[in-house]
Enzyme design. Structure first.
Site, PDB file in Angstrom:
ATOM      1  N   ALA A  74       0.689  -1.152   0.121  1.00  0.00           N
ATOM      2  CA  ALA A  74      -0.097   0.028  -0.039  1.00  0.00           C
ATOM      3  C   ALA A  74       0.843   1.260  -0.007  1.00  0.00           C
ATOM      4  O   ALA A  74       2.169   1.231   0.448  1.00  0.00           O
ATOM      5  CB  ALA A  74      -0.775   0.135   1.105  1.00  0.00           C
TER       6      ALA A  74
ATOM      7  N   GLU B  25       4.575  -4.982   7.210  1.00  0.00           N
ATOM      8  CA  GLU B  25       3.993  -4.032   7.794  1.00  0.00           C
ATOM      9  C   GLU B  25       4.322  -3.545   9.407  1.00  0.00           C
ATOM     10  O   GLU B  25       4.021  -2.733   9.910  1.00  0.00           O
ATOM     11  CB  GLU B  25       2.538  -4.414   7.941  1.00  0.00           C
ATOM     12  CG  GLU B  25       1.794  -4.321   6.552  1.00  0.00           C
ATOM     13  CD  GLU B  25       2.106  -5.525   5.649  1.00  0.00           C
ATOM     14  OE1 GLU B  25       2.874  -6.298   5.832  1.00  0.00           O
ATOM     15  OE2 GLU B  25       1.175  -5.905   4.782  1.00  0.00           O
TER      16      GLU B  25
ATOM     17  N   GLU C 202       0.217  -9.776  -0.411  1.00  0.00           N
ATOM     18  CA  GLU C 202      -1.041 -10.206  -0.217  1.00  0.00           C
ATOM     19  C   GLU C 202      -2.014 -10.216  -1.642  1.00  0.00           C
ATOM     20  O   GLU C 202      -2.707 -11.379  -2.087  1.00  0.00           O
ATOM     21  CB  GLU C 202      -1.929  -9.327   0.669  1.00  0.00           C
ATOM     22  CG  GLU C 202      -1.302  -9.351   1.983  1.00  0.00           C
ATOM     23  CD  GLU C 202      -1.909  -8.014   2.937  1.00  0.00           C
ATOM     24  OE1 GLU C 202      -1.677  -7.037   2.599  1.00  0.00           O
ATOM     25  OE2 GLU C 202      -2.216  -8.540   4.137  1.00  0.00           O
TER      26      GLU C 202
ATOM     27  N   GLY D 207       0.793  -5.242   1.028  1.00  0.00           N
ATOM     28  CA  GLY D 207      -0.175  -5.503   0.102  1.00  0.00           C
ATOM     29  C   GLY D 207       0.159  -6.226  -1.208  1.00  0.00           C
ATOM     30  O   GLY D 207      -0.830  -6.859  -1.678  1.00  0.00           O
TER      31      GLY D 207
HETATM   32  N1  DAK Z   1       4.645   3.341  -0.608  1.00  0.00           N
HETATM   33  C1  DAK Z   1       4.884   4.499  -1.048  1.00  0.00           C
HETATM   34  N2  DAK Z   1       5.916   4.675  -1.907  1.00  0.00           N
HETATM   35  C2  DAK Z   1       6.784   3.501  -1.995  1.00  0.00           C
HETATM   36  C3  DAK Z   1       6.542   2.342  -1.601  1.00  0.00           C
HETATM   37  C4  DAK Z   1       5.237   2.069  -0.802  1.00  0.00           C
HETATM   38  N3  DAK Z   1       4.882   1.145  -0.244  1.00  0.00           N
HETATM   39  N4  DAK Z   1       7.575   1.654  -1.816  1.00  0.00           N
HETATM   40  C5  DAK Z   1       8.617   2.322  -2.371  1.00  0.00           C
HETATM   41  N5  DAK Z   1       8.017   3.533  -2.538  1.00  0.00           N
HETATM   42  C6  DAK Z   1       8.474   4.532  -3.410  1.00  0.00           C
HETATM   43  C7  DAK Z   1       9.722   5.319  -2.334  1.00  0.00           C
HETATM   44  O1  DAK Z   1       9.280   6.160  -1.380  1.00  0.00           O
HETATM   45  C8  DAK Z   1      10.601   6.114  -3.416  1.00  0.00           C
HETATM   46  O2  DAK Z   1      10.163   7.034  -3.650  1.00  0.00           O
HETATM   47  P1  DAK Z   1      11.122   8.336  -4.116  1.00  0.00           P
HETATM   48  O3  DAK Z   1      11.851   8.652  -2.923  1.00  0.00           O
HETATM   49  O4  DAK Z   1      11.648   8.164  -5.312  1.00  0.00           O
HETATM   50  O5  DAK Z   1      10.177   9.657  -4.545  1.00  0.00           O
HETATM   51  C9  DAK Z   1      10.414   4.848  -4.632  1.00  0.00           C
HETATM   52  O6  DAK Z   1       9.309   4.187  -4.448  1.00  0.00           O
HETATM   53  C10 DAK Z   1      11.873   3.869  -4.755  1.00  0.00           C
HETATM   54  O7  DAK Z   1      11.852   3.251  -3.356  1.00  0.00           O
HETATM   55  P2  DAK Z   1      13.208   2.981  -2.803  1.00  0.00           P
HETATM   56  O8  DAK Z   1      14.169   4.034  -3.122  1.00  0.00           O
HETATM   57  O9  DAK Z   1      13.160   2.647  -1.356  1.00  0.00           O
HETATM   58  O10 DAK Z   1      13.573   1.852  -3.659  1.00  0.00           O
HETATM   59  P3  DAK Z   1      14.424   0.452  -3.541  1.00  0.00           P
HETATM   60  O11 DAK Z   1      14.530  -0.282  -4.437  1.00  0.00           O
HETATM   61  O12 DAK Z   1      15.712   0.729  -2.691  1.00  0.00           O
HETATM   62  O13 DAK Z   1      13.628  -0.435  -2.366  1.00  0.00           O
HETATM   63  C11 DAK Z   1      11.636  -1.305  -1.394  1.00  0.00           C
HETATM   64  C12 DAK Z   1      12.596  -0.966  -2.645  1.00  0.00           C
HETATM   65  C13 DAK Z   1      10.506  -2.008  -1.942  1.00  0.00           C
HETATM   66  C14 DAK Z   1      12.542  -2.315  -0.768  1.00  0.00           C
HETATM   67  C15 DAK Z   1      11.428  -0.337  -0.458  1.00  0.00           C
HETATM   68  O14 DAK Z   1      10.921   0.852  -1.380  1.00  0.00           O
HETATM   69  C16 DAK Z   1      10.488  -0.423   0.664  1.00  0.00           C
HETATM   70  O15 DAK Z   1      10.833  -1.250   1.752  1.00  0.00           O
HETATM   71  N6  DAK Z   1       9.262  -0.006   0.482  1.00  0.00           N
HETATM   72  C17 DAK Z   1       8.197  -0.324   1.329  1.00  0.00           C
HETATM   73  C18 DAK Z   1       7.710  -1.687   1.467  1.00  0.00           C
HETATM   74  C19 DAK Z   1       6.681  -1.585   2.612  1.00  0.00           C
HETATM   75  O16 DAK Z   1       6.938  -1.522   3.785  1.00  0.00           O
HETATM   76  N7  DAK Z   1       5.320  -2.105   2.510  1.00  0.00           N
HETATM   77  C20 DAK Z   1       4.277  -2.275   3.228  1.00  0.00           C
HETATM   78  C21 DAK Z   1       3.270  -1.044   2.874  1.00  0.00           C
HETATM   79  S1  DAK Z   1       1.922  -1.248   4.133  1.00  0.00           S
HETATM   80  C22 DAK Z   1      -5.270  -2.977   3.812  1.00  0.00           C
HETATM   81  C23 DAK Z   1      -4.954  -3.704   2.959  1.00  0.00           C
HETATM   82  C24 DAK Z   1      -3.706  -3.701   2.626  1.00  0.00           C
HETATM   83  C25 DAK Z   1      -2.702  -2.832   3.228  1.00  0.00           C
HETATM   84  C26 DAK Z   1      -3.264  -2.161   4.326  1.00  0.00           C
HETATM   85  C27 DAK Z   1      -4.712  -2.121   4.517  1.00  0.00           C
HETATM   86  N8  DAK Z   1      -6.646  -2.911   4.287  1.00  0.00           N
HETATM   87  C28 DAK Z   1      -7.583  -3.385   3.170  1.00  0.00           C
HETATM   88  C29 DAK Z   1      -7.332  -2.679   5.563  1.00  0.00           C
HETATM   89  C30 DAK Z   1      -1.462  -2.973   2.927  1.00  0.00           C
HETATM   90  C31 DAK Z   1      -0.420  -2.344   3.860  1.00  0.00           C
HETATM   91  C32 DAK Z   1       1.114  -2.294   3.137  1.00  0.00           C
HETATM   92  O17 DAK Z   1       1.215  -2.893   2.289  1.00  0.00           O
END
Ligand code: DAK
Length: 257
Positions: free
Chosen positions: A65, A131, A111, A108
């Protein structure tokens, strides 16, 4: 105006849906999810299409997400976002849906892959539920589908640590059907989709339903459902055709009737 998040390519009978926001690692915004669900809903209705591949392209499947959109959300915002169909078009999708995963499938995004019927992993694929590192928990099935596939202990570790699982380990855990060189992930999924698309569509649909029921119900109820579908298929032309073709030693010609 935002550029489209989803690109759909139909090469009947297979459609390929590609998430197209690589600069944000295909982060899933509410609008992006709605767009994806709209595309899947349309493909479910499209008689030319018998199987679908969902991919994020060559580098990343989806990093979950959109954290930038979530950071200031209140519970009321979250509830408002969850009005409407949300993931339902995917969860109710009647045709085989194959995830072709390259790179990260996180939160997400993981998922989303796990909501599909099969997962082809590129050799650089990495799956995980990070998460917990954001102070939340998976919201679209991570705590439920991991244990059903990989077992309680693996699911606990993945969800509690946020540690990622590589493609080979995902394969060992049953999260991926197979691991292929990253350059071949989408083509492998499309080939698998094409093979399934050549099978009798009503049988394919009922098999998908029956396997999914195994995750929702008791063995007795699941077996009863399977038997009803078995009986039902004897009302189809494709059952007669499949069996006649076998006996005549010729390839079957299924019509989806
Ligand atoms: N959201 C927003 N931006 C993201 C992102 C994300 N999840 N993942 C990456 N980006 C953006 C980064 O901010 C960066 O943006 P700029 O700085 O260039 O503007 C760009 O993508 C490149 O990211 P990185 O520089 O970090 O790239 P790397 O290749 O070094 O690393 C990475 C890639 C995927 C390992 C890293 O970006 C990362 O750890 N991202 C976050 C992963 C994460 O924590 N995912 C979980 C998110 S929470 C729900 C259903 C579902 C959900 C919630 C509720 N309901 C139905 C209730 C789901 C929740 C989630 O998924």
């Amino acid at each position: 105006m935002q550029p489209p998040f989803v690109a759909v390519e139909i090469d009947a009978p297979v459609a390929t849906v590609t998430l197209s926001r690589p600069e944000a690692r295909n982060a899933l915004s509410p609008g992006g999810i709605a767009e994806l669900m709209g595309a899947l809903g349309a493909l479910d209705e499209d008689d030319r299409v018998r199987a679908v591949v969902l991919t994020g392209g060559p580098k990343v499947f989806a990093a979950g997400a959109d954290i930038a959109e979530m950071v200031t959300r209140t519970p009321a915002d979250q509830l408002a976002i969850e009005r409407g169909p949300r993931w339902q078009p995917l969860l109710r999708f009647t045709k085989p849906l194959i995830a072709a995963v390259n790179g990260y499938a996180l939160g997400g995004g993981c998922e989303l892959a796990m909501m599909c019927d099969m997962i082809i992993a590129g050799d650089g694929a990495r799956f995980g539920q990070p998460e917990v590192n954001l102070g939340i928990l998976p919201g679209a099935g991570g705590t439920q589908r991991w244990p059903r596939t990989a077992g309680k202990y693996v699911a606990m570790e993945a969800n509690l640590t946020g540690d990622l699982v590589d493609a080979e380990r995902a394969y060992q855990l049953g999260i991926a059907n197979r691991v292929v060189p990253a350059a071949e992930t989408v083509a492998t999924a499309q080939e698998l989709a094409r093979r399934i698309a050549a099978k009798p569509p009503i049988a394919v649909r009922l098999i998908k339903e029956a396997v999914n029921a195994a995750y929702e119900t008791t063995l007795t109820a699941g077996l009863a459902g399977e038997r009803r579908s078995f009986h039902l298929l004897f009302a189809t032309d494709d059952q007669t055709e499949g069996m006649r073709a076998f006996l005549d030693k010729r390839p079957p010609h299924f019509k989806g009737m």
